[in-house]
Design a protein around this motif. Structure first.
Motif, PDB file in Angstrom:
ATOM      1  N   UNK A 124       4.412  -5.590  19.707  1.00  0.00           N
ATOM      2  CA  UNK A 124       4.244  -4.495  20.658  1.00  0.00           C
ATOM      3  C   UNK A 124       2.781  -4.097  20.805  1.00  0.00           C
ATOM      4  N   UNK A 125       2.046  -4.039  19.694  1.00  0.00           N
ATOM      5  CA  UNK A 125       0.662  -3.573  19.751  1.00  0.00           C
ATOM      6  C   UNK A 125      -0.355  -4.704  19.673  1.00  0.00           C
ATOM      7  N   UNK A 126       0.111  -5.933  19.451  1.00  0.00           N
ATOM      8  CA  UNK A 126      -0.796  -7.064  19.413  1.00  0.00           C
ATOM      9  C   UNK A 126      -1.693  -7.110  18.189  1.00  0.00           C
ATOM     10  N   UNK A 127      -1.248  -6.500  17.103  1.00  0.00           N
ATOM     11  CA  UNK A 127      -2.036  -6.529  15.870  1.00  0.00           C
ATOM     12  C   UNK A 127      -2.022  -7.950  15.304  1.00  0.00           C
ATOM     13  N   UNK A 128      -3.158  -8.505  14.904  1.00  0.00           N
ATOM     14  CA  UNK A 128      -3.175  -9.847  14.304  1.00  0.00           C
ATOM     15  C   UNK A 128      -2.259  -9.909  13.084  1.00  0.00           C
ATOM     16  N   UNK A 129      -1.635 -11.081  12.872  1.00  0.00           N
ATOM     17  CA  UNK A 129      -0.621 -11.204  11.837  1.00  0.00           C
ATOM     18  C   UNK A 129      -1.163 -10.865  10.435  1.00  0.00           C
ATOM     19  N   UNK A 130      -2.356 -11.319  10.127  1.00  0.00           N
ATOM     20  CA  UNK A 130      -2.918 -11.040   8.804  1.00  0.00           C
ATOM     21  C   UNK A 130      -3.116  -9.533   8.597  1.00  0.00           C
ATOM     22  N   UNK A 131      -3.596  -8.871   9.628  1.00  0.00           N
ATOM     23  CA  UNK A 131      -3.799  -7.424   9.545  1.00  0.00           C
ATOM     24  C   UNK A 131      -2.456  -6.700   9.431  1.00  0.00           C
ATOM     25  N   UNK A 132      -1.477  -7.135  10.234  1.00  0.00           N
ATOM     26  CA  UNK A 132      -0.150  -6.529  10.181  1.00  0.00           C
ATOM     27  C   UNK A 132       0.499  -6.729   8.816  1.00  0.00           C
ATOM     28  N   UNK A 133       0.272  -7.902   8.227  1.00  0.00           N
ATOM     29  CA  UNK A 133       0.832  -8.178   6.896  1.00  0.00           C
ATOM     30  C   UNK A 133       0.217  -7.248   5.853  1.00  0.00           C
ATOM     31  N   UNK A 134      -1.084  -7.051   5.924  1.00  0.00           N
ATOM     32  CA  UNK A 134      -1.751  -6.162   4.966  1.00  0.00           C
ATOM     33  C   UNK A 134      -1.248  -4.731   5.109  1.00  0.00           C
ATOM     34  N   UNK A 135      -1.065  -4.284   6.353  1.00  0.00           N
ATOM     35  CA  UNK A 135      -0.537  -2.935   6.599  1.00  0.00           C
ATOM     36  C   UNK A 135       0.872  -2.817   6.026  1.00  0.00           C
ATOM     37  N   UNK A 136       1.708  -3.838   6.286  1.00  0.00           N
ATOM     38  CA  UNK A 136       3.087  -3.810   5.824  1.00  0.00           C
ATOM     39  C   UNK A 136       3.174  -3.779   4.302  1.00  0.00           C
ATOM     40  N   UNK A 137       2.359  -4.590   3.640  1.00  0.00           N
ATOM     41  CA  UNK A 137       2.365  -4.611   2.172  1.00  0.00           C
ATOM     42  C   UNK A 137       1.984  -3.237   1.629  1.00  0.00           C
ATOM     43  N   UNK A 138       0.945  -2.629   2.212  1.00  0.00           N
ATOM     44  CA  UNK A 138       0.495  -1.316   1.759  1.00  0.00           C
ATOM     45  C   UNK A 138       1.595  -0.266   1.932  1.00  0.00           C
ATOM     46  N   UNK A 139       2.269  -0.291   3.096  1.00  0.00           N
ATOM     47  CA  UNK A 139       3.323   0.697   3.361  1.00  0.00           C
ATOM     48  C   UNK A 139       4.519   0.495   2.444  1.00  0.00           C
ATOM     49  N   UNK A 140       4.889  -0.748   2.212  1.00  0.00           N
ATOM     50  CA  UNK A 140       6.031  -1.020   1.331  1.00  0.00           C
ATOM     51  C   UNK A 140       5.718  -0.604  -0.105  1.00  0.00           C
ATOM     52  N   UNK A 141       4.486  -0.747  -0.509  1.00  0.00           N
ATOM     53  CA  UNK A 141       4.100  -0.239  -1.831  1.00  0.00           C
ATOM     54  C   UNK A 141       4.183   1.282  -1.865  1.00  0.00           C
ATOM     55  N   UNK A 142       3.791   1.931  -0.768  1.00  0.00           N
ATOM     56  CA  UNK A 142       3.848   3.397  -0.707  1.00  0.00           C
ATOM     57  C   UNK A 142       5.271   3.925  -0.836  1.00  0.00           C
ATOM     58  N   UNK A 143       6.249   3.194  -0.277  1.00  0.00           N
ATOM     59  CA  UNK A 143       7.642   3.650  -0.361  1.00  0.00           C
ATOM     60  C   UNK A 143       8.360   3.052  -1.566  1.00  0.00           C
ATOM     61  N   UNK A 144       7.591   2.453  -2.481  1.00  0.00           N
ATOM     62  CA  UNK A 144       8.164   1.970  -3.730  1.00  0.00           C
ATOM     63  C   UNK A 144       8.886   0.647  -3.647  1.00  0.00           C
ATOM     64  N   UNK A 145       8.536  -0.177  -2.671  1.00  0.00           N
ATOM     65  CA  UNK A 145       9.228  -1.457  -2.483  1.00  0.00           C
ATOM     66  C   UNK A 145       8.255  -2.633  -2.478  1.00  0.00           C
ATOM     67  N   UNK A 146       7.146  -2.492  -3.178  1.00  0.00           N
ATOM     68  CA  UNK A 146       6.166  -3.574  -3.235  1.00  0.00           C
ATOM     69  C   UNK A 146       6.689  -4.842  -3.876  1.00  0.00           C
ATOM     70  N   UNK A 147       7.777  -4.724  -4.638  1.00  0.00           N
ATOM     71  CA  UNK A 147       8.357  -5.905  -5.289  1.00  0.00           C
ATOM     72  C   UNK A 147       9.505  -6.513  -4.496  1.00  0.00           C
ATOM     73  N   UNK A 148       9.730  -6.014  -3.262  1.00  0.00           N
ATOM     74  CA  UNK A 148      10.871  -6.487  -2.458  1.00  0.00           C
ATOM     75  C   UNK A 148      10.429  -7.174  -1.167  1.00  0.00           C
ATOM     76  N   UNK A 149       9.188  -7.623  -1.097  1.00  0.00           N
ATOM     77  CA  UNK A 149       8.654  -8.156   0.163  1.00  0.00           C
ATOM     78  C   UNK A 149       9.485  -9.321   0.700  1.00  0.00           C
ATOM     79  N   UNK A 150       9.936 -10.189  -0.183  1.00  0.00           N
ATOM     80  CA  UNK A 150      10.656 -11.394   0.254  1.00  0.00           C
ATOM     81  C   UNK A 150      12.162 -11.192   0.310  1.00  0.00           C
TER      82      UNK A 150
END
Length: 264
Positions: A124-150
Motif C-alpha cells: 500500500x505504501x511502497x515501503x522497500x521490503x528490507x525496510x518493511x521487514x525491519x519495521x515488522x521485526x521491531x513491532x513484533x518485539x514490542x508486542x512480545x512476539x519477537x520469537x514468533x516471526x516464522x
C-alpha cells in the motif's frame, strides 16, 4: 493523566447520524479526541459504539454530520447543505492515517507472522521490503512476539494473533488507532496480554479510541470515557467521574448490571 492542549482535535465528530434502513443507529453524535488522548467508549450492545468507529474510518457511510481527522473532513466535502463524496484516492489517503484492530484477527492464514505485518506497508505504501521487514521485526518485539516471526497464524493462541494484528496496524505508522472490542473473542486468560500492549500504547502517547467491555481497563487507562446508549452519547468525562459518580439513570443502570454480571 493529562494531554497537551491543541486547537485542532485529532478526531472531531460533529452531529453525525447514521441509519440502517429505517433504524437510526447514530443520533446526532458529537465528540472530539485530542492528540495523544485515549478515549474508551462503553455502552450496552446495540448502542452504536462499533458503528461510530466504522464511520470514523468510513467503513460505514453516514447520512448527516461531519467527521474530521486533524481538521480535514473524511469521506465528504461541500458546504451549504451539499454533501459530495470525496474521491476514493483521498478517502484511502486519510484511511492510511487510521489503524484499526477488530474483534476478529483477520490474519492471512497462508503467511507467517512476519509477512502478515510486512505486507501492507510494502503493497500500500511502497515501503522497500528490507525496510518493511525491519519495521515488522521491531513491532513484533514490542508486542512480545519477537520469537514468533516464522510462525503461522494457526499455530498461535488468540491473544498472540491479536497482538500480531495490533503490530500489523502499527506497521502503517498511523496517527491514531481504533480498537473495536479487541478482547471480546479471546478466552479470559488471554485478555491481559492484549490489554497490556494497549496500555503500553497509551503510555507512549498514541491517540486511541477504544470500544470495550473491559471496565477496569477503562477506569485505569482512559483519559476520558464516553457512554453511549440508543445511538446517543449520554455521558462523557474522566473515568473516575463516570464510574464513581454517574449522573444519568441510564449509566447508573448499566454499571449496576455490569457489576452484577448480567449480559448488557
Amino acid at each position: 493523566m493529562s494531554t497537551k492542549p491543541n486547537p485542532t482535535p485529532a478526531i472531531a465528530v460533529d452531529g453525525v447520524s447514521k441509519w440502517f434502513g429505517k433504524l437510526k443507529v447514530l443520533d446526532e453524535v458529537s465528540t472530539a479526541v485530542a492528540p495523544g488522548e485515549a478515549v474508551v467508549v462503553i455502552g450496552p450492545s446495540g448502542s452504536g459504539k462499533t458503528t461510530l468507529l466504522r464511520c470514523i474510518n468510513l467503513l460505514e457511510e453516514f447520512q448527516e454530520g461531519e467527521i474530521r481527522i486533524d481538521g480535514e473532513p473524511i469521506g465528504y466535502s461541500g458546504s451549504g447543505g451539499q454533501r459530495i463524496r470525496r474521491p476514493e484516492r483521498e478517502v484511502a489517503r486519510m484511511r492510511a492515517q487510521l489503524g484499526m484492530v477488530f474483534q476478529s484477527f483477520n490474519l492471512f492464514p497462508h503467511m507467517n507472522v512476519l509477512k502478515n505485518v510486512m505486507v501492507a506497508p510494502v503493497r500500500i505504501k511502497g515501503v522497500p521490503r528490507k525496510e518493511a521487514e525491519a519495521i515488522a521485526v521491531d513491532l513484533l518485539e514490542r508486542v512480545g512476539l519477537g520469537d514468533k516471526l516464522a510462525s503461522m497464524p494457526a499455530k498461535l493462541s488468540g491473544g498472540q494473533q491479536q497482538r500480531v494484528a495490533i503490530a500489523r496496524a502499527l506497521a502503517m505508522n498511523p496517527e491514531l488507532m481504533l480498537f473495536d472490542e479487541p478482547t471480546s473473542a479471546l478466552d479470559p486468560e488471554l485478555v491481559g496480554e492484549v490489554l497490556g500492549v494497549m496500555r503500553q500504547l497509551v503510555e507512549e502517547g498514541m491517540t486511541m479510541v477504544i470500544v470495550t467491555h473491559e471496565m477496569q481497563f477503562a477506569r485505569e487507562v482512559a483519559h476520558r470515557v464516553v457512554f453511549m446508549a440508543e445511538g446517543k452519547i449520554v455521558e462523557q468525562g474522566p473515568p473516575d467521574d463516570l464510574f464513581g459518580n454517574p449522573q444519568s439513570e441510564r449509566l447508573q443502570t448499566f454499571l449496576k448490571r455490569f457489576r452484577e454480571g448480567y449480559m448488557i
